[in-house]
Design a protein around this motif. Structure first.
Motif, PDB file in Angstrom:
ATOM      1  N   THR A   3       0.809  -1.217   0.000  1.00 31.87           N
ATOM      2  CA  THR A   3       0.000   0.000   0.000  1.00 31.87           C
ATOM      3  C   THR A   3       0.841   1.264   0.000  1.00 31.87           C
ATOM      4  O   THR A   3       0.304   2.352  -0.147  1.00 31.87           O
ATOM      5  CB  THR A   3      -0.924   0.051   1.235  1.00 31.87           C
ATOM      6  N   GLY A   4       2.149   1.130   0.208  1.00 32.92           N
ATOM      7  CA  GLY A   4       3.003   2.313   0.267  1.00 32.92           C
ATOM      8  C   GLY A   4       2.981   2.990   1.629  1.00 32.92           C
ATOM      9  O   GLY A   4       3.426   4.124   1.760  1.00 32.92           O
ATOM     10  N   ILE A   5       2.483   2.298   2.649  1.00 28.11           N
ATOM     11  CA  ILE A   5       2.500   2.811   4.017  1.00 28.11           C
ATOM     12  C   ILE A   5       3.641   2.100   4.760  1.00 28.11           C
ATOM     13  O   ILE A   5       3.558   0.900   5.031  1.00 28.11           O
ATOM     14  CB  ILE A   5       1.155   2.582   4.740  1.00 28.11           C
ATOM     15  N   ILE A   6       4.694   2.820   5.059  1.00 26.68           N
ATOM     16  CA  ILE A   6       5.888   2.248   5.685  1.00 26.68           C
ATOM     17  C   ILE A   6       5.589   1.899   7.139  1.00 26.68           C
ATOM     18  O   ILE A   6       5.031   2.711   7.878  1.00 26.68           O
ATOM     19  CB  ILE A   6       7.072   3.237   5.598  1.00 26.68           C
ATOM     20  N   THR A   7       5.986   0.686   7.545  1.00 25.36           N
ATOM     21  CA  THR A   7       5.701   0.239   8.907  1.00 25.36           C
ATOM     22  C   THR A   7       6.964   0.018   9.739  1.00 25.36           C
ATOM     23  O   THR A   7       6.865  -0.299  10.927  1.00 25.36           O
ATOM     24  CB  THR A   7       4.847  -1.046   8.887  1.00 25.36           C
ATOM     25  N   THR A  26      18.170  -5.396  10.228  1.00 22.81           N
ATOM     26  CA  THR A  26      17.661  -5.404  11.589  1.00 22.81           C
ATOM     27  C   THR A  26      16.320  -4.686  11.553  1.00 22.81           C
ATOM     28  O   THR A  26      16.195  -3.605  10.972  1.00 22.81           O
ATOM     29  CB  THR A  26      18.625  -4.678  12.544  1.00 22.81           C
ATOM     30  N   THR A  27      15.301  -5.276  12.185  1.00 22.67           N
ATOM     31  CA  THR A  27      13.940  -4.752  12.099  1.00 22.67           C
ATOM     32  C   THR A  27      13.221  -4.852  13.434  1.00 22.67           C
ATOM     33  O   THR A  27      13.590  -5.662  14.280  1.00 22.67           O
ATOM     34  CB  THR A  27      13.147  -5.529  11.019  1.00 22.67           C
ATOM     35  N   SER A  28      12.178  -4.048  13.571  1.00 27.89           N
ATOM     36  CA  SER A  28      11.312  -4.162  14.752  1.00 27.89           C
ATOM     37  C   SER A  28      10.139  -5.098  14.478  1.00 27.89           C
ATOM     38  O   SER A  28       9.330  -5.358  15.366  1.00 27.89           O
ATOM     39  CB  SER A  28      10.790  -2.779  15.183  1.00 27.89           C
ATOM     40  N   PHE A  29      10.038  -5.627  13.245  1.00 24.53           N
ATOM     41  CA  PHE A  29       8.993  -6.611  12.942  1.00 24.53           C
ATOM     42  C   PHE A  29       9.176  -7.840  13.846  1.00 24.53           C
ATOM     43  O   PHE A  29      10.305  -8.182  14.212  1.00 24.53           O
ATOM     44  CB  PHE A  29       9.064  -7.088  11.489  1.00 24.53           C
ATOM     45  N   VAL A  76      26.421  -1.072   4.976  1.00 22.06           N
ATOM     46  CA  VAL A  76      26.091  -1.458   6.351  1.00 22.06           C
ATOM     47  C   VAL A  76      25.822  -0.189   7.155  1.00 22.06           C
ATOM     48  O   VAL A  76      26.567   0.787   7.057  1.00 22.06           O
ATOM     49  CB  VAL A  76      27.230  -2.298   6.972  1.00 22.06           C
ATOM     50  N   GLY A  77      24.713  -0.206   7.894  1.00 26.41           N
ATOM     51  CA  GLY A  77      24.307   0.951   8.690  1.00 26.41           C
ATOM     52  C   GLY A  77      23.269   1.823   8.011  1.00 26.41           C
ATOM     53  O   GLY A  77      22.653   2.684   8.664  1.00 26.41           O
ATOM     54  N   ALA A  78      23.037   1.628   6.713  1.00 27.90           N
ATOM     55  CA  ALA A  78      22.046   2.422   5.990  1.00 27.90           C
ATOM     56  C   ALA A  78      20.637   2.124   6.499  1.00 27.90           C
ATOM     57  O   ALA A  78      20.348   1.013   6.952  1.00 27.90           O
ATOM     58  CB  ALA A  78      22.130   2.136   4.490  1.00 27.90           C
ATOM     59  N   LYS A  79      19.771   3.118   6.416  1.00 24.76           N
ATOM     60  CA  LYS A  79      18.369   2.979   6.810  1.00 24.76           C
ATOM     61  C   LYS A  79      17.533   2.632   5.592  1.00 24.76           C
ATOM     62  O   LYS A  79      17.768   3.139   4.493  1.00 24.76           O
ATOM     63  CB  LYS A  79      17.844   4.270   7.435  1.00 24.76           C
ATOM     64  N   VAL A  80      16.534   1.749   5.795  1.00 28.03           N
ATOM     65  CA  VAL A  80      15.717   1.231   4.693  1.00 28.03           C
ATOM     66  C   VAL A  80      14.249   1.220   5.110  1.00 28.03           C
ATOM     67  O   VAL A  80      13.906   0.725   6.187  1.00 28.03           O
ATOM     68  CB  VAL A  80      16.164  -0.206   4.319  1.00 28.03           C
ATOM     69  N   ASN A  81      13.383   1.761   4.249  1.00 26.42           N
ATOM     70  CA  ASN A  81      11.939   1.702   4.479  1.00 26.42           C
ATOM     71  C   ASN A  81      11.445   0.276   4.256  1.00 26.42           C
ATOM     72  O   ASN A  81      11.799  -0.336   3.248  1.00 26.42           O
ATOM     73  CB  ASN A  81      11.187   2.619   3.499  1.00 26.42           C
ATOM     74  N   LEU A  82      10.612  -0.223   5.183  1.00 28.07           N
ATOM     75  CA  LEU A  82      10.051  -1.567   5.045  1.00 28.07           C
ATOM     76  C   LEU A  82       8.534  -1.539   5.079  1.00 28.07           C
ATOM     77  O   LEU A  82       7.933  -0.737   5.800  1.00 28.07           O
ATOM     78  CB  LEU A  82      10.504  -2.476   6.188  1.00 28.07           C
ATOM     79  N   GLU A  83       7.943  -2.446   4.312  1.00 36.29           N
ATOM     80  CA  GLU A  83       6.502  -2.717   4.391  1.00 36.29           C
ATOM     81  C   GLU A  83       6.292  -4.198   4.100  1.00 36.29           C
ATOM     82  O   GLU A  83       6.809  -4.703   3.095  1.00 36.29           O
ATOM     83  CB  GLU A  83       5.713  -1.882   3.385  1.00 36.29           C
ATOM     84  N   GLN A  84       5.555  -4.864   4.982  1.00 34.89           N
ATOM     85  CA  GLN A  84       5.192  -6.253   4.709  1.00 34.89           C
ATOM     86  C   GLN A  84       4.031  -6.268   3.733  1.00 34.89           C
ATOM     87  O   GLN A  84       3.266  -5.304   3.614  1.00 34.89           O
ATOM     88  CB  GLN A  84       4.820  -6.959   6.010  1.00 34.89           C
ATOM     89  N   VAL A 142       7.214   4.595  -0.446  1.00 33.39           N
ATOM     90  CA  VAL A 142       6.230   5.459   0.204  1.00 33.39           C
ATOM     91  C   VAL A 142       5.196   5.931  -0.818  1.00 33.39           C
ATOM     92  O   VAL A 142       5.554   6.508  -1.851  1.00 33.39           O
ATOM     93  CB  VAL A 142       6.908   6.686   0.852  1.00 33.39           C
ATOM     94  N   SER A 143       3.922   5.717  -0.521  1.00 39.01           N
ATOM     95  CA  SER A 143       2.835   6.205  -1.367  1.00 39.01           C
ATOM     96  C   SER A 143       2.701   7.717  -1.171  1.00 39.01           C
ATOM     97  O   SER A 143       2.528   8.189  -0.051  1.00 39.01           O
ATOM     98  CB  SER A 143       1.518   5.526  -0.969  1.00 39.01           C
ATOM     99  N   LEU A 144       2.787   8.465  -2.283  1.00 40.51           N
ATOM    100  CA  LEU A 144       2.733   9.926  -2.203  1.00 40.51           C
ATOM    101  C   LEU A 144       1.849  10.481  -3.314  1.00 40.51           C
ATOM    102  O   LEU A 144       1.672   9.860  -4.354  1.00 40.51           O
ATOM    103  CB  LEU A 144       4.142  10.511  -2.330  1.00 40.51           C
ATOM    104  N   THR A 145       1.344  11.689  -3.068  1.00 39.56           N
ATOM    105  CA  THR A 145       0.548  12.403  -4.067  1.00 39.56           C
ATOM    106  C   THR A 145       1.436  13.406  -4.778  1.00 39.56           C
ATOM    107  O   THR A 145       2.180  14.155  -4.143  1.00 39.56           O
ATOM    108  CB  THR A 145      -0.622  13.148  -3.387  1.00 39.56           C
ATOM    109  N   VAL A 146       1.358  13.417  -6.094  1.00 41.37           N
ATOM    110  CA  VAL A 146       2.129  14.356  -6.905  1.00 41.37           C
ATOM    111  C   VAL A 146       1.458  15.724  -6.832  1.00 41.37           C
ATOM    112  O   VAL A 146       0.253  15.846  -7.065  1.00 41.37           O
ATOM    113  CB  VAL A 146       2.206  13.871  -8.370  1.00 41.37           C
TER     114      VAL A 146
END
Length: 195
Positions: A3-7, A26-29, A76-84, A142-146
């Motif tokens: 859905t483009g909603i990062i969790t 590494t994740t909080s999932f 290593v150490g980079a941040k990554v958006n996740l969505e299941q 990320v779901s965004l509006t143009v």
């Protein structure tokens, strides 16, 4: 489907380059509930989980994935958006996202606007026809509006929540960003014979 909603914002904990490239995040999932073979969007790219640990999971990226996305830019150490992946009955808060990254956009401008941020991106010319004002686009998952479109450039607005709950708030001009065009735009263009 997504859905483009990062969790979650994950951290790259390991990268191993062999035939393909293995990434561990590494994740909080709750990784005890992630089944092997599950799909997770990593910066918008749908990837298959191949291993899990107490607070991490691993994927393998093929050469095609590395060529089409910014995954190969990660360290290593980079941040990554996740969505299941979306489950039947989940709220569809963003828009329908396949996780099939179309290409890489470049952030060209970053301008504060009240508490929000106005970001402008350029996409390769071939994709300009798919970006429409008030349409949807997926950036780094990320779901965004143009907001507006000018040739192959378009602008979006990041509210404070999106700035802090995704990696987009930290992006700077010159950064490369995964993008996925709106699925509906793709099919309309195909039906009209413009693709």
């Amino acid at each position: 489907m997504f859905t483009g909603i990062i969790t979650d914002i994950a951290t790259v904990r390991a990268i191993e380059k062999t035939g393909d490239t293995r990434f561990e995040f590494t994740t909080s999932f709750d990784t005890s509930k992630i089944v092997l073979g599950a799909s997770i969007a990593c910066n918008g790219a749908c990837m298959t989980v191949i291993e899990t640990g107490t607070d991490w999971f691993a994927i393998e990226a093929s050469a095609e994935s590395l060529d089409r996305t910014t995954l190969g830019d990660l360290s290593v150490g980079a941040k990554v958006n996740l969505e299941q992946a979306t489950r039947v009955g989940d709220e569809l808060g963003g828009h329908i996202v396949s996780g099939h990254v179309d290409g890489v956009a470049t952030l060209t401008k970053r301008i504060p606007e009240g508490d929000s941020l106005r970001l402008t991106f350029e996409v390769p010319e071939a994709f300009a026809k798919y970006i429409a004002s008030k349409g949807s686009v997926t950036l780094e998952g990320v779901s965004l509006t143009v907001n507006e479109v000018d040739g192959n450039s378009f602008g979006i607005n990041l509210i404070p929540h999106t700035q802090t709950h995704t990696t987009l708030g930290a992006k700077q001009p010159g950064d490369r960003i995964n993008f996925e065009i709106d699925m509906l735009a793709r099919y309309v263009a195909r039906m009209l014979g413009k693709d």
